[in-house]
Scaffold this motif. Structure first.
Motif, short mmCIF file in Angstrom:
data_model
loop_
_atom_site.label_atom_id
_atom_site.label_comp_id
_atom_site.label_asym_id
_atom_site.label_seq_id
_atom_site.Cartn_x
_atom_site.Cartn_y
_atom_site.Cartn_z
N ASN A 140 0.82 -1.20 0.00
CA ASN A 140 0.00 0.00 0.00
C ASN A 140 0.86 1.26 0.00
N PRO A 193 1.66 1.30 -5.59
CA PRO A 193 1.00 0.37 -4.67
C PRO A 193 0.17 -0.67 -5.41
N SER A 234 -2.19 -2.50 -4.17
CA SER A 234 -3.60 -2.40 -3.81
C SER A 234 -4.34 -1.51 -4.79
N GLU A 235 -3.74 -0.39 -5.16
CA GLU A 235 -4.39 0.53 -6.10
C GLU A 235 -4.48 -0.09 -7.49
N GLY A 237 -2.45 -2.73 2.82
CA GLY A 237 -3.10 -3.00 1.54
C GLY A 237 -4.47 -3.62 1.70
N ARG A 295 -6.99 -1.00 2.59
CA ARG A 295 -7.31 -0.17 1.43
C ARG A 295 -8.24 -0.91 0.47
#
Length: 344
Positions: free
Chosen positions: A79, A86, A88-89, A113, A116
Motif C-alpha cells: 500500500n 501500490p 492495492s491501487e 493494503g 485499502r
C-alpha cells in the motif's frame, strides 16, 4: 472461506514465487482467477525496481480483462509507492472483486493494503496457506519484524548430546548425507558464522561445497565471532569472499550489533555453525529463529557438549521449541525446531 480452486491457485503462487531472486525484496507470486475459477494470468516479483507480482500478472491481460477476477497472492498487496506503485491501487483499478493472500505485510510503510482494498469494497481473505508462505518468506519477514537477519543455528551431535570425543576430534559425527544437506543449506545463506574457538581448533574453510568437493555457485560471506586473531595461515584467509570479524562481546554491543551491521550490508539469512559456545550465545540471547540439529546414532560420553550454557538454571526457564520436521539422512536424523511464540 477459500475454495479448493483458490487453495490450488495459492500453491501455484507459492511455486512461481520461488522463481524470483532472493534478496532485499520478498519472493512473491500471484495468480488471477476468472469468476468461473479459470487461471487468467500469473506473475512473480523479479527483484528491486521490477513490477510486483500482482502488477506482473495484470500486465499480461488486456485492459478490462481482470474485471470481476479474484487475485491470489502469497503476500498482502502493498500500500505504498516506492520504486513501483501500490499493488492495492492496481488491483482496485483493474476491477478485481476478491483478494486472497497468505501472509500479512509487516512493513511500516508497505502494510495496509488489505485495509485499502476493503475500503474500496473488495472482498479480502487472509491466511490461506500461511504456514507455507511464512516458510518461504522467513528471512524477509524477520528483517521486517525485528530489524535483523534471520538466524539459523546448526550443530551436529551424538545421541548423547556430544559434539566431539574426549580428545577433541569431531570429524565426522554425522554421515555423508547429513554433511551434504549442511552444505546445501550453507549455499542458501547470505552469511555463515563460526566462533574463534572453532576457527583456531579446526581451521574450517566455511565454504559451501558439492559432494565432489567443488565450490557451489552461491557462497555465503564467512563471519567470525570473537576477539582472538585469525592466524595468517588460516584457510579462511583464502576464502573467495574474504571474511568479517566481530568481537561479539558486550563491550562491542554483542551479537545484536553484529547482526545489525550484517543487515546494513544486505545480509538477510545467517547460518550459525562452528562451535558450542557461539551457538549457545545466539540461543541465550534469543537471537536464534531456527535450530537445525543433526543427530548421529553414536555415543561419545565425556564433557564435550554440543551446546554450552544458555542461561537455563531450572526447568521453569527451559527454552521450549516447536519441532517443525524430523528428516532421516542416511543413518542420521535432522531435527528442525523453532522457538515457541513468546519464548523467542
Amino acid at each position: 472461506m477459500a475454495s479448493t480452486t483458490e487453495r490450488d491457485a495459492m500453491r501455484r503462487a507459492l511455486s512461481i514465487a520461488r522463481l524470483g531472486p532472493r534478496g532485499v525484496n520478498p519472493q512473491v507470486g500471484a495468480v488471477l482467477l476468472s469468476p468461473e475459477g479459470d487461471v487468467l494470468a500469473e506473475g512473480w516479483h523479479r527483484g528491486a525496481g521490477t513490477p510486483h507480482a500482482e502488477v506482473d500478472a495484470l500486465s499480461k491481460l488486456a485492459p478490462g480483462a481482470a474485471r470481476g477476477a479474484t487475485a491470489i497472492v502469497t503476500l498482502e498487496p502493498c500500500n505504498h509507492t516506492g520504486l513501483t506503485g501500490p499493488c492495492s491501487e492496481a488491483l482496485i483499478a483493474a476491477g478485481v472483486i476478491r483478494v486472497v493472500y497468505a501472509v500479512a505485510d509487516p512493513g511500516d510503510r508497505s502494510s495496509g493494503g488489505a485495509r485499502r482494498l476493503r475500503a474500496a469494497g473488495i472482498d479480502v481473505e487472509a491466511g490461506l496457506l500461511e504456514e507455507e508462505a511464512t516458510a518461504l518468506l522467513d528471512s524477509w519477514l524477520t528483517v521486517q519484524r525485528l530489524g535483523r537477519p534471520h538466524v539459523t543455528v546448526k550443530w551436529a551431535q551424538s545421541l548423547d548430546g556430544r559434539a566431539a570425543a574426549s580428545d577433541g576430534t569431531s570429524r565426522w559425527i554425522t554421515g555423508p548425507a547429513a554433511r551434504a544437506d549442511v552444505h546445501r543449506r550453507r549455499a542458501l545463506a547470505d552469511a555463515i558464522v563460526a566462533g574463534t574457538g572453532t576457527v583456531l581448533a579446526d581451521d574450517p574453510a566455511l565454504t559451501a561445497r558439492a559432494e565432489d568437493g567443488s565450490l557451489l555457485p552461491d557462497q555465503p560471506m564467512p563471519v567470525v565471532i570473537g576477539s582472538r586473531r585469525v592466524p595468517d595461515s588460516a584457510v579462511l584467509r583464502a576464502h573467495p569472499r574474504g571474511f568479517l570479524q566481530y568481537a561479539g562481546d558486550r563491550a562491542s554491543g554483542g551479537l545484536a550489533a553484529a547482526l545489525e551491521d550484517l543487515r546494513r550490508r544486505g545480509v538477510q539469512r545467517v547460518f550459525v555453525e562452528g562451535g558450542p559456545a557461539v551457538a549457545a550465545s545466539f540461543v541465550r540471547e534469543r537471537l536464534a529463529d531456527e535450530l537445525l540439529v543433526y543427530v548421529a546414532p553414536v555415543l561419545l560420553g565425556g564433557d564435550r557438549l554440543a551446546l554450552h550454557d544458555i542461561g537455563v538454571t531450572t526447568m521453569g526457564e527451559a527454552r521450549r521449541l516447536a519441532v517443525a520436521s524430523v528428516t532421516p539422512l542416511g543413518d542420521d536424523l535432522l531435527f528442525v525446531a523453532r522457538p515457541l511464540e513468546g519464548d523467542e
